[in-house]
Design a protein around this motif. Structure first.
Motif, PDB file in Angstrom:
ATOM      1  N   SER A   1       5.842  -5.198   7.877  1.00  0.00           N
ATOM      2  CA  SER A   1       4.790  -4.808   6.870  1.00  0.00           C
ATOM      3  C   SER A   1       3.537  -5.539   7.069  1.00  0.00           C
ATOM      4  N   GLN A   2       2.681  -4.725   6.570  1.00  0.00           N
ATOM      5  CA  GLN A   2       1.132  -5.547   6.488  1.00  0.00           C
ATOM      6  C   GLN A   2       0.493  -4.837   5.352  1.00  0.00           C
TER       7      GLN A   2
ATOM      8  N   ALA B   1      -8.634  -6.285  -6.112  1.00  0.00           N
ATOM      9  CA  ALA B   1      -8.851  -5.186  -6.877  1.00  0.00           C
ATOM     10  C   ALA B   1      -8.028  -3.921  -6.771  1.00  0.00           C
ATOM     11  N   ARG B   2      -7.738  -3.556  -5.406  1.00  0.00           N
ATOM     12  CA  ARG B   2      -6.963  -2.753  -4.931  1.00  0.00           C
ATOM     13  C   ARG B   2      -6.467  -2.710  -3.721  1.00  0.00           C
ATOM     14  N   ILE B   3      -5.671  -1.768  -3.368  1.00  0.00           N
ATOM     15  CA  ILE B   3      -4.982  -1.983  -1.978  1.00  0.00           C
ATOM     16  C   ILE B   3      -5.800  -0.817  -0.939  1.00  0.00           C
ATOM     17  N   GLU B   4      -6.314  -1.362   0.050  1.00  0.00           N
ATOM     18  CA  GLU B   4      -6.800  -0.423   1.071  1.00  0.00           C
ATOM     19  C   GLU B   4      -5.923   0.346   1.863  1.00  0.00           C
ATOM     20  N   ALA B   5      -4.867  -0.496   2.234  1.00  0.00           N
ATOM     21  CA  ALA B   5      -3.944   0.078   3.292  1.00  0.00           C
ATOM     22  C   ALA B   5      -2.565  -0.567   3.421  1.00  0.00           C
ATOM     23  N   ILE B   6      -1.750   0.120   3.569  1.00  0.00           N
ATOM     24  CA  ILE B   6      -0.254  -0.353   3.539  1.00  0.00           C
ATOM     25  C   ILE B   6       0.376   0.036   4.926  1.00  0.00           C
ATOM     26  N   VAL B   7       1.075  -0.828   5.926  1.00  0.00           N
ATOM     27  CA  VAL B   7       1.427  -0.490   7.162  1.00  0.00           C
ATOM     28  C   VAL B   7       2.956  -1.014   7.185  1.00  0.00           C
ATOM     29  N   ILE B   8       3.917  -0.153   7.479  1.00  0.00           N
ATOM     30  CA  ILE B   8       5.192  -0.111   7.583  1.00  0.00           C
ATOM     31  C   ILE B   8       5.921   0.154   9.063  1.00  0.00           C
ATOM     32  N   ALA B   9       6.406  -0.929   9.570  1.00  0.00           N
ATOM     33  CA  ALA B   9       7.098  -0.468  10.868  1.00  0.00           C
ATOM     34  C   ALA B   9       8.645  -0.512  10.567  1.00  0.00           C
TER      35      ALA B   9
ATOM     36  N   LYS C   1      -4.463   3.935   2.196  1.00  0.00           N
ATOM     37  CA  LYS C   1      -3.964   4.486   3.339  1.00  0.00           C
ATOM     38  C   LYS C   1      -2.669   4.139   3.762  1.00  0.00           C
ATOM     39  N   TYR C   2      -1.900   4.964   4.014  1.00  0.00           N
ATOM     40  CA  TYR C   2      -0.312   4.603   4.442  1.00  0.00           C
ATOM     41  C   TYR C   2      -0.295   4.789   5.952  1.00  0.00           C
ATOM     42  N   TYR C   3       0.330   3.724   6.799  1.00  0.00           N
ATOM     43  CA  TYR C   3       0.484   4.066   8.136  1.00  0.00           C
ATOM     44  C   TYR C   3       2.130   3.343   8.325  1.00  0.00           C
ATOM     45  N   ILE C   4       2.966   4.499   8.236  1.00  0.00           N
ATOM     46  CA  ILE C   4       4.518   4.462   8.394  1.00  0.00           C
ATOM     47  C   ILE C   4       4.881   4.812   9.612  1.00  0.00           C
TER      48      ILE C   4
END
Length: 398
Positions: free
Chosen positions: A181-182, A193-201, A236-239
């Protein structure tokens, strides 16, 4: 000081090859500690396709079956089928173990202060044990989360822990043990303040399509872990962003113990001295002093003395007393830093034997530390996470 920025931290699941190696190393340490709490252990692990190599130095009166420990650990993680490219029953297990070098043992058994300064060990038991190596160790705490950890690494760990949970409980039954995860957090005025991006592999069964994987992970992993207040329409979501992750674990990448030291600590928010933790008994200050530095930093923040605190401890091999203690409170301190140093010296004994005694480190507690971070977890065994010194510190500055 930069106040508006993006910061990213990553975590990996227990099935990631480097974490497989860490868990094996700490499982060996735990097994020895069950029988011999005075053992000296420094083991490293390498995992590759069909192979586990355990090497290092062990001095102990115990006997442990290292191949069995390896296989049981790999089985618990979830590599139980040959089709995963690595499995607990068929992998080869090789060992190369020696005793601790006598030149190191001299300084650990009888510290410089006893040998050269004629300190009476009967009157000062914590002066007896010298540091097992030279080096500098860091600990950190801040007010971004209830556990006083940086938000990016805290959320990254929660995501990977959830990936393992949904796999093992068959909530997402097609997942396999490897994963990452990232989390990228936007800071405004120095605060998250907020989440810009979440990365899951996430490693998966090859028969499952990418659309199903992305939908399930977003609904059953991310939505269950990430507080809604940090998500917005621009997150943004990168799964599984390559579209496929079917080959994982030691089949896909060689794993080494001690290679995920930033994942193990603060996700890059704080500095790191370079030493790893897993497979080392607490006479190695790489481990014990890092735990002590976290304990100090967390209590300072919990006491309200500073909103952020980084502590550095440095040692010479064979010497009990640290060669230096340094703090950085990033201009958030409420009393002078020189006064904070004096508080540390008064309330925290950071000689190795004192750390081991106070934090109760001669116990088989280490396998639990080897995945999802050594810090910020409220397990009872993680004594370095206690804030039992905070009230004393508060009283001392009033």
């Amino acid at each position: 000081m930069q106040n508006n920025y993006l910061f990213t931290s990553e975590s990996v699941t227990e099935g990631h090859p480097d974490k497989v190696a860490d868990q094996i190393a700490d499982a060996v340490l735990d097994a020895i500690y069950v029988q011999d709490a005075e053992a000296r252990v420094a083991v490293e692990t390498l995992v590759a396709t069909g192979l586990v190599l355990v090497a290092g130095q062990i001095t102990t009166s115990a006997y442990v079956d290292i191949p069995k420990i390896v296989r049981d650990t790999v089985r618990e993680i979830g590599y139980t089928r040959a089709k995963y490219g690595f499995d607990c029953d068929t992998c080869a297990v090789l060992t190369s173990i020696d005793e601790q070098a006598k030149d190191i043992a001299i300084g650990v058994n009888k510290a410089f202060e006893i040998r050269e300064e004629n300190i009476n060990p009967e009157k000062n038991k914590f002066a007896v044990t010298g540091a097992g190596d030279q080096g500098m160790m860091f600990g950190y705490a801040c007010r971004e989360t209830p556990e006083l950890m940086p938000l990016p690494i805290s959320l990254a760990h929660k995501l990977t822990y959830r990936l393992a949970e949904v796999r093992k409980n068959k909530i997402i039954p097609y997942l396999r043990p490897d994963g990452k995860s990232q989390v990228t957090v936007q800071y405004i005025d120095g605060a998250p303040a907020r989440i810009e991006a979440i990365v899951i592999a996430a490693q998966h069964n090859p028969k499952v399509d990418i659309e199903t994987i992305q939908k399930d992970i977003k609904e059953k992993v991310i939505a269950e872990v990430i507080p809604q207040k940090y998500l917005d329409e621009n997150t943004k979501y990168y799964i599984n962003s390559t579209g496929r992750f079917t080959i994982g674990g030691p089949k896909a990448d060689t794993g080494l113990s001690g290679r995920k030291i930033i994942v193990d600590t603060y996700g890059g928010t704080a500095r790191h001295g370079g030493g790893s933790f897993s497979g080392k008994d607490p006479t190695k200050v790489d481990r014990s002093a890092s735990y002590a530095a976290r304990y100090i930093a967390k209590n300072i923040v919990a006491a309200g003395i500073a909103d952020k605190c980084e502590v550095q401890l440095a040692y010479a091999i064979g010497v009990a007393n640290p060669v230096s203690i340094m703090i950085d409170t990033f201009q958030t301190e409420r009393i002078p830093q020189s006064q904070i140093i004096q508080l540390i010296k008064k309330h925290f004994d950071v000689r190795p034997a004192a750390i081991i005694d106070h934090l109760q480190l001669r116990r088989p507690i280490y396998k639990k530390t080897a995945a999802y971070g050594h810090f910020g977890r409220e397990n009872e065994e993680f004594t370095w996470e206690k804030i039992d010194k905070a009230e004393e510190l508060k009283r001392d500055i009033q």
